[in-house]
Design an enzyme around this catalytic site. Structure first.
Site, PDB file in Angstrom:
ATOM      1  N   ARG A  17       0.898  -1.069   0.011  1.00 16.61           N
ATOM      2  CA  ARG A  17      -0.059  -0.230   0.068  1.00 16.61           C
ATOM      3  C   ARG A  17       0.739   1.361   0.004  1.00 16.61           C
ATOM      4  O   ARG A  17       1.813   1.402   0.767  1.00 16.61           O
ATOM      5  CB  ARG A  17      -0.814   0.034   1.093  1.00 16.61           C
ATOM      6  CG  ARG A  17      -1.990  -1.081   1.313  1.00 16.61           C
ATOM      7  CD  ARG A  17      -2.819  -0.535   0.263  1.00 16.61           C
ATOM      8  NE  ARG A  17      -3.713   0.675   0.713  1.00 16.61           N
ATOM      9  CZ  ARG A  17      -4.721   0.588   1.403  1.00 16.61           C
ATOM     10  NH1 ARG A  17      -5.194  -0.177   2.242  1.00 16.61           N
ATOM     11  NH2 ARG A  17      -5.187   1.787   1.735  1.00 16.61           N
ATOM     12  N   GLY A  37       0.130  -0.611  10.650  1.00 17.05           N
ATOM     13  CA  GLY A  37       1.420  -0.623  11.099  1.00 17.05           C
ATOM     14  C   GLY A  37       2.576  -0.339  10.184  1.00 17.05           C
ATOM     15  O   GLY A  37       3.337   0.698  10.524  1.00 17.05           O
ATOM     16  N   HIS A 178       7.431  -7.629   7.800  1.00 18.07           N
ATOM     17  CA  HIS A 178       6.875  -6.992   9.145  1.00 18.07           C
ATOM     18  C   HIS A 178       6.110  -8.213   9.946  1.00 18.07           C
ATOM     19  O   HIS A 178       5.531  -7.779  11.251  1.00 18.07           O
ATOM     20  CB  HIS A 178       5.971  -6.059   8.640  1.00 18.07           C
ATOM     21  CG  HIS A 178       6.649  -4.671   8.060  1.00 18.07           C
ATOM     22  ND1 HIS A 178       7.053  -3.571   9.125  1.00 18.07           N
ATOM     23  CD2 HIS A 178       7.025  -4.588   6.729  1.00 18.07           C
ATOM     24  CE1 HIS A 178       7.597  -2.540   8.292  1.00 18.07           C
ATOM     25  NE2 HIS A 178       7.757  -3.326   6.855  1.00 18.07           N
ATOM     26  N   ARG A 326      -9.501  -6.179   6.953  1.00 18.02           N
ATOM     27  CA  ARG A 326      -9.833  -7.345   5.942  1.00 18.02           C
ATOM     28  C   ARG A 326     -11.357  -7.778   6.186  1.00 18.02           C
ATOM     29  O   ARG A 326     -11.467  -9.050   6.268  1.00 18.02           O
ATOM     30  CB  ARG A 326      -8.898  -8.449   6.621  1.00 18.02           C
ATOM     31  CG  ARG A 326      -7.454  -7.942   6.315  1.00 18.02           C
ATOM     32  CD  ARG A 326      -6.457  -9.049   6.735  1.00 18.02           C
ATOM     33  NE  ARG A 326      -5.174  -8.142   6.975  1.00 18.02           N
ATOM     34  CZ  ARG A 326      -3.973  -8.511   7.461  1.00 18.02           C
ATOM     35  NH1 ARG A 326      -4.067  -9.697   7.903  1.00 18.02           N
ATOM     36  NH2 ARG A 326      -3.034  -7.814   7.437  1.00 18.02           N
ATOM     37  N   ASP A 387       2.660 -11.928  16.805  1.00 16.00           N
ATOM     38  CA  ASP A 387       2.490 -10.683  16.190  1.00 16.00           C
ATOM     39  C   ASP A 387       4.055 -10.383  15.898  1.00 16.00           C
ATOM     40  O   ASP A 387       4.870 -10.634  16.781  1.00 16.00           O
ATOM     41  CB  ASP A 387       2.134  -9.712  17.365  1.00 16.00           C
ATOM     42  CG  ASP A 387       1.486  -8.323  16.714  1.00 16.00           C
ATOM     43  OD1 ASP A 387       1.708  -8.118  15.692  1.00 16.00           O
ATOM     44  OD2 ASP A 387       0.600  -7.984  17.437  1.00 16.00           O
ATOM     45  N   VAL A 392       1.708  -1.085  18.965  1.00 18.11           N
ATOM     46  CA  VAL A 392       0.804  -0.526  19.872  1.00 18.11           C
ATOM     47  C   VAL A 392       1.550  -0.545  21.321  1.00 18.11           C
ATOM     48  O   VAL A 392       1.362   0.508  22.219  1.00 18.11           O
ATOM     49  CB  VAL A 392      -0.520  -1.135  20.115  1.00 18.11           C
ATOM     50  CG1 VAL A 392      -1.322  -0.588  21.224  1.00 18.11           C
ATOM     51  CG2 VAL A 392      -1.261  -0.755  18.762  1.00 18.11           C
ATOM     52  N   ALA A 393       2.219  -1.567  21.722  1.00 18.82           N
ATOM     53  CA  ALA A 393       2.953  -1.769  23.174  1.00 18.82           C
ATOM     54  C   ALA A 393       3.671  -0.515  23.447  1.00 18.82           C
ATOM     55  O   ALA A 393       3.896  -0.028  24.250  1.00 18.82           O
ATOM     56  CB  ALA A 393       3.485  -3.216  23.213  1.00 18.82           C
ATOM     57  N   GLU A 395       3.880   2.218  21.747  1.00 16.31           N
ATOM     58  CA  GLU A 395       3.269   3.388  21.842  1.00 16.31           C
ATOM     59  C   GLU A 395       2.615   3.818  22.990  1.00 16.31           C
ATOM     60  O   GLU A 395       2.706   4.953  23.511  1.00 16.31           O
ATOM     61  CB  GLU A 395       2.160   3.667  20.485  1.00 16.31           C
ATOM     62  CG  GLU A 395       2.512   3.532  19.118  1.00 16.31           C
ATOM     63  CD  GLU A 395       1.452   3.342  17.815  1.00 16.31           C
ATOM     64  OE1 GLU A 395       1.735   3.013  16.766  1.00 16.31           O
ATOM     65  OE2 GLU A 395       0.193   2.887  18.365  1.00 16.31           O
ATOM     66  N   TYR A 513      37.350 -31.113 -12.352  1.00 12.64           N
ATOM     67  CA  TYR A 513      36.147 -31.315 -12.956  1.00 12.64           C
ATOM     68  C   TYR A 513      34.789 -31.123 -12.252  1.00 12.64           C
ATOM     69  O   TYR A 513      34.033 -30.158 -12.648  1.00 12.64           O
ATOM     70  CB  TYR A 513      36.282 -32.806 -13.228  1.00 12.64           C
ATOM     71  CG  TYR A 513      35.125 -33.494 -14.013  1.00 12.64           C
ATOM     72  CD1 TYR A 513      34.937 -33.019 -15.482  1.00 12.64           C
ATOM     73  CD2 TYR A 513      34.151 -34.487 -13.340  1.00 12.64           C
ATOM     74  CE1 TYR A 513      34.003 -33.611 -16.081  1.00 12.64           C
ATOM     75  CE2 TYR A 513      33.223 -34.666 -14.308  1.00 12.64           C
ATOM     76  CZ  TYR A 513      32.969 -34.522 -15.481  1.00 12.64           C
ATOM     77  OH  TYR A 513      31.926 -34.791 -16.124  1.00 12.64           O
ATOM     78  N   ASP A 693      36.973 -25.256  -7.984  1.00  9.93           N
ATOM     79  CA  ASP A 693      35.774 -24.595  -7.152  1.00  9.93           C
ATOM     80  C   ASP A 693      35.886 -25.328  -5.824  1.00  9.93           C
ATOM     81  O   ASP A 693      35.122 -24.799  -4.886  1.00  9.93           O
ATOM     82  CB  ASP A 693      34.406 -25.183  -7.593  1.00  9.93           C
ATOM     83  CG  ASP A 693      34.079 -26.646  -7.488  1.00  9.93           C
ATOM     84  OD1 ASP A 693      35.064 -27.557  -7.738  1.00  9.93           O
ATOM     85  OD2 ASP A 693      33.348 -27.052  -6.452  1.00  9.93           O
TER      86      ASP A 693
HETATM   87  P1  ADQ Z   1      -0.319  -4.461  12.547  1.00  7.51           P
HETATM   88  O1  ADQ Z   1      -0.628  -5.792  12.511  1.00  7.51           O
HETATM   89  O2  ADQ Z   1      -1.000  -3.437  11.938  1.00  7.51           O
HETATM   90  O3  ADQ Z   1       1.229  -4.378  11.867  1.00  7.51           O
HETATM   91  P2  ADQ Z   1       0.709  -3.003  14.985  1.00  7.51           P
HETATM   92  O4  ADQ Z   1       2.168  -3.011  15.100  1.00  7.51           O
HETATM   93  O5  ADQ Z   1       0.220  -3.037  16.256  1.00  7.51           O
HETATM   94  O6  ADQ Z   1       0.000  -4.158  14.251  1.00  7.51           O
HETATM   95  O7  ADQ Z   1       0.329  -1.541  14.385  1.00  7.51           O
HETATM   96  C1  ADQ Z   1      -1.055  -1.176  14.412  1.00  7.51           C
HETATM   97  C2  ADQ Z   1      -0.970   0.492  14.134  1.00  7.51           C
HETATM   98  O8  ADQ Z   1      -2.262   0.842  13.978  1.00  7.51           O
HETATM   99  C3  ADQ Z   1      -0.424   1.283  15.289  1.00  7.51           C
HETATM  100  O9  ADQ Z   1       0.612   2.157  14.645  1.00  7.51           O
HETATM  101  C4  ADQ Z   1      -1.520   1.833  16.109  1.00  7.51           C
HETATM  102  O10 ADQ Z   1      -1.371   3.046  16.516  1.00  7.51           O
HETATM  103  C5  ADQ Z   1      -2.488   1.873  14.777  1.00  7.51           C
HETATM  104  N1  ADQ Z   1      -3.950   1.503  15.409  1.00  7.51           N
HETATM  105  C6  ADQ Z   1      -4.268   0.736  15.962  1.00  7.51           C
HETATM  106  N2  ADQ Z   1      -5.523   0.623  16.492  1.00  7.51           N
HETATM  107  C7  ADQ Z   1      -5.823   1.849  16.425  1.00  7.51           C
HETATM  108  C8  ADQ Z   1      -7.125   2.560  16.270  1.00  7.51           C
HETATM  109  N3  ADQ Z   1      -8.160   2.126  16.895  1.00  7.51           N
HETATM  110  N4  ADQ Z   1      -7.255   3.868  15.752  1.00  7.51           N
HETATM  111  C9  ADQ Z   1      -6.373   4.305  14.972  1.00  7.51           C
HETATM  112  N5  ADQ Z   1      -5.069   3.586  14.886  1.00  7.51           N
HETATM  113  C10 ADQ Z   1      -4.935   2.548  15.277  1.00  7.51           C
HETATM  114  C11 ADQ Z   1       1.970  -5.256  11.109  1.00  7.51           C
HETATM  115  C12 ADQ Z   1       2.393  -6.481  11.851  1.00  7.51           C
HETATM  116  C13 ADQ Z   1       2.924  -6.030  13.154  1.00  7.51           C
HETATM  117  C14 ADQ Z   1       4.169  -5.122  13.105  1.00  7.51           C
HETATM  118  C15 ADQ Z   1       3.666  -3.759  12.131  1.00  7.51           C
HETATM  119  C16 ADQ Z   1       4.962  -3.122  11.884  1.00  7.51           C
HETATM  120  O11 ADQ Z   1       1.206  -7.221  12.112  1.00  7.51           O
HETATM  121  O12 ADQ Z   1       3.430  -7.043  14.174  1.00  7.51           O
HETATM  122  O13 ADQ Z   1       4.392  -4.421  14.314  1.00  7.51           O
HETATM  123  O14 ADQ Z   1       3.289  -4.425  11.183  1.00  7.51           O
HETATM  124  O15 ADQ Z   1       6.072  -3.885  11.363  1.00  7.51           O
END
Ligand code: ADQ
Length: 753
Positions: A17, A37, A178, A326, A387, A392-393, A395, A513, A693
């Site tokens: 994307r 993410g 990712h 999805r 994951d 999020v953890a 953030e 060879y 080789d």
């Molecule tokens: P994701 O599966 O999308 O990413 P994550 O890493 O948690 O998972 O990222 C989610 C993002 O979406 C975060 O930046 C968060 O702030 C935002 N978000 C979540 N809920 C939201 C809400 N209600 N409103 C607005 N924003 C929201 C994939 C992989 C992960 C990996 C990332 C980056 O699945 O494991 O950490 O890519 O590599």
């Protein structure tokens, strides 16, 4: 960092994307931010000051998020480039369906997140995945310049590095995954052709990055078991290319979250929410709706906590934010219903007129509201079953300005490796979640501050800018010539060789060879010379100016049988015996061979135990072959056998040599150097060429004069002057040399055959 180099450099970021979604409406085209993410992380990177230390220009290639009508494509293309520095890849709705909803999210996503029962293996999905990767490659090949550095992202584009590599052998390509890379037993569930092409696709990159060391290790193991390439400390040599595989844990834009948490409007929003919830302590959970995120497990854990700790009823609220994701995939639709039912059940079971245990929101939030939520929550409860990282953890931790708050995090998230101060839980056990929640809710403030402070310090330093610059610096500093240590046989070396060859009167041509003139076969007797090779050797041998010799580990009988009638000399069994063309065999050195009989049973035992292994008995040596053995098992058995033999042969004068998928035991003092010296002493050669080789060929290179045109096939460490990629490149070169003679002889009226 060399700023001049940074100034000149352009990085092309490629992801499924683009950072925006293009919306076509009656009144024109609009561009909206995309969520998720990867998009969030990459957008942060491109706007960070760190990015400027690596390159002066970044462009982004990806799908614009919707099907764009043919008449609007030109407009989208020019606006995307002018306003965002982006190149859109246009895909039809149907293309996207089987690719994204199909192969990406019904095959790779469930499998790589350890949900094999959800994975579908559909040939149409696979065909579409290949087609979309091809479409990305086509757009890129139009957009990129040969000196660009390309950074491909994520599981949607795993075939792309190889496709680009084929078209642009010299371009630098990085790949970052990712999501988790699964263990071999899971990855192998993919049909054989798909899994091989996926690994080969990724190996088109120069640098392959994962969030954790575990994922990198699982990938390397799959490469070893499925393709057979072995690595040393995460480095692989594939043909003449050196590939690095490593862990680059992705960070967040720490400053953006902590600054936002300090803003007045965010604090106001946070205070208003706190007020609305009264005295209740807040537990927050935030995810995209996905079965990998363990949302149901979390609810069950929260229910168990309320059940086991009645004193907390009425005093704690779980705010569960779920972002729609999805939509249209059945597994996701079913899950939404289950979540809603379970929320209803728990609220019904424990709720009162004045207290709702769970507040559930199924929508995306604007950035400031999300930060306000982080800032007001006493606990963040994140329980993914798998994951890749979980941003999020990170953030949540970044948004805790006063350093209060507790993070409860699943050990199945990549981020758990970097956040050990969190309360780490196994999400499969609801009692463990319940117990962790109680500890979190009751944790003394001092301890909270200590833990959050330690995590913040780490996240502040290793933020998203650092993650990207670490990756990119590693990628751009990987010297493409490094693998060949400047030994590439380039056009000028080639023309020098041709000139010297033409001018010379007395030439010595020495060829190994197996692996040099022919590719390896699963068993030695199958590696017979091709008619083309026989023609080339015949032609070189017929030239009276050439002394042509095969110096190989093969035995005398095989050489006689395969090369009978050619004017070539032989060095058999690594040069222990030699035969000049037209002469008799001479044994260069006599040895005691009693050891053969004593060691044979040991080798045979190992051959019986390891399927695919076998013993070859030669006149002067014994060879244990394991080319056809499962690579991992073969390597382990070879190591064990070598140890065993070393202990056993401590008092006898034999050497144990690890060659290419063989262990060879022969008398000490036998080597190809002796054979090379044999021919060198015959005449005064004014041109010497040697190609090999294997490790045994190094002895031959060492014995030859410095001006020798020595070639190593493949890019492993060597004393040879040049590299050739594989036997087909060797034959091409020899054909050219044979052609020189053919030209010369036709001029002088002689036949070359
Ligand atoms: P994701 O599966 O999308 O990413 P994550 O890493 O948690 O998972 O990222 C989610 C993002 O979406 C975060 O930046 C968060 O702030 C935002 N978000 C979540 N809920 C939201 C809400 N209600 N409103 C607005 N924003 C929201 C994939 C992989 C992960 C990996 C990332 C980056 O699945 O494991 O950490 O890519 O590599």
């Amino acid at each position: 960092m060399n700023t001049a180099a940074a100034e000149a450099r352009r990085i092309v970021v490629v992801s499924n994307r683009l950072p925006f979604t293009v919306v076509e409406a009656d009144d024109g085209i609009a561009f909206q931010d995309s969520a998720g993410g990867v998009a969030t992380g990459l957008r942060a990177l491109l706007s960070s000051p760190d990015s400027q230390s690596v390159a002066s220009e970044y462009v982004w290639v990806g799908w614009p998020g919707s099907t764009i009508s043919v008449q609007s494509q030109e407009q989208v293309k020019s606006r995307a480039l002018a306003e965002f520095g982006c190149y859109p890849v246009f895909l039809s709705g149907q293309d996207f369906e089987n690719f994204y909803q199909g192969f990406c999210n019904k095959t790779i996503w469930p499998l790589f997140h350890y949900f094999p029962s959800f994975a579908k293996y559909d040939e149409e999905y696979w065909a579409q995945y290949r087609k979309v990767n091809d479409a990305f490659s086509a757009t890129l090949l139009e957009a990129i310049r040969p000196d660009d550095t390309i950074w491909v992202h994520d599981y949607h584009l795993m075939l792309l590095p190889h496709l680009l590599r084929q078209a642009l052998p010299q371009v630098r390509i990085g790949f970052f995954l990712h999501i988790p890379f699964p263990q071999f037993e899971i990855f192998r569930l993919l049909p054989a052709a798909w899994r091989r092409q996926i690994l080969e696709g990724l190996l088109g990159a120069d640098l392959i990055g994962f969030h954790t060391h575990d994922y990198a290790e699982y990938f390397l193991r799959c490469v070893q078991r499925i393709i057979g390439y072995e690595h040393r400390l995460g480095r692989l040599v594939v043909k003449d290319r050196r590939i690095k595989v490593g862990a680059f844990p992705m960070g967040i834009d720490f400053k953006k979250f902590s600054d936002a948490a300090g803003r007045v409007e965010v604090q106001k929003e946070s205070e208003a929410l706190t007020k609305a919830l009264g005295e209740s302590k807040i537990v927050l959970s935030v995810d995209r709706q996905d079965y990998s995120k363990g949302i149901l497990h979390r609810l069950q854990g929260f229910e168990a906590m309320l059940h086991m700790n009645p004193e907390w009823r009425g005093k704690v609220t779980l705010i569960m934010l779920v972002v729609p994701s999805r939509i249209g995939i059945e597994d996701y639709e079913g899950m939404k219903k289950q979540i809603e039912e379970l929320v209803g059940k728990i609220n019904g079971r424990f709720g009162t007129i004045s207290w709702v245990p769970i507040i559930y929101q199924y929508r995306s939030l604007p950035f400031h509201s999300l930060v306000a939520m982080y800032a007001m929550s006493h606990v963040a409860l994140l329980t993914p079953l798998r994951d890749g990282m979980n941003l999020v953890a990170k953030e949540y931790v970044a948004a805790r300005l006063d350093k209060s708050g507790v993070l409860v995090l699943s050990e199945m998230a990549g981020s758990a490796k970097e956040l050990p101060e969190a309360i780490i839980i196994n999400p499969n056990n609801r009692e463990e979640i319940a117990a962790a929640l109680k500890i979190a809710l009751e944790m003394p403030l001092e301890e909270q501050v200590q833990r959050i402070d330690a995590m913040q310090n780490r996240l502040r330093r290793y933020d998203v800018g650092r993650w990207a610059t670490d990756f990119l610096l590693e990628l751009v500093s990987a010297n493409p010539e490094e693998a060949s240590q400047g030994k590439a046989f380039n056009a000028s070396a080639r023309s020098e060789l041709m000139r010297d060859f033409r001018r010379s009167e007395n030439r010595l041509l020495l060829f190994d060879y197996d692996g040099t003139l022919v590719p390896f076969a699963s068993s030695p007797e199958l590696a017979v010379p091709s008619p083309r090779l026989l023609r080339i050797l015949g032609s070189l041998g017929d030239n009276p100016r050439n002394e042509t010799a095969l110096v190989t580990g093969r035995d005398r009988a095989t050489l006689e049988r395969w090369f009978h009638g050619l004017r070539v000399s032989f060095g058999a069994e690594h040069g222990i015996c030699v035969k000049d063309w037209g002469g008799d065999w001479q044994v260069l050195k006599y040895f005691d061979l009693d050891w053969k009989e004593r060691l044979l049973p040991t080798l045979e035992t190992y051959a019986d135990r390891v399927p695919g292994a076998f013993v070859e008995q030669k006149e002067f040596s014994l060879v244990w072959h394991y080319r056809a053995v499962d690579p991992e098992q073969g390597r382990a058995a070879a190591r064990e056998l070598t140890d065993h033999l070393l202990a056993f042969t401590a008092n006898i004068d034999v050497q144990i040599l690890r060659g290419s998928k063989v262990i060879e035991i022969r008398n000490a003092g036998v080597n190809k150097g002796a054979a090379a010296r044999h021919w060198l002493s015959k005449r005064n050669f004014d041109f010497v060429l040697a190609i090999g080789d294997d490790t045994t060929d190094e002895e031959m290179f060492a014995a030859l004069p410095a001006a020798t045109y020595s070639f190593h096939v493949g890019a492993s460490r060597t004393r040879a002057r040049f590299y050739l990629r594989d036997p087909s490149e060797v034959l091409q070169l020899l054909e050219e040399l044979a052609g020189v003679y053919a030209d010369a002889s036709s001029k002088s009226g002689r036949s070359s055959t």
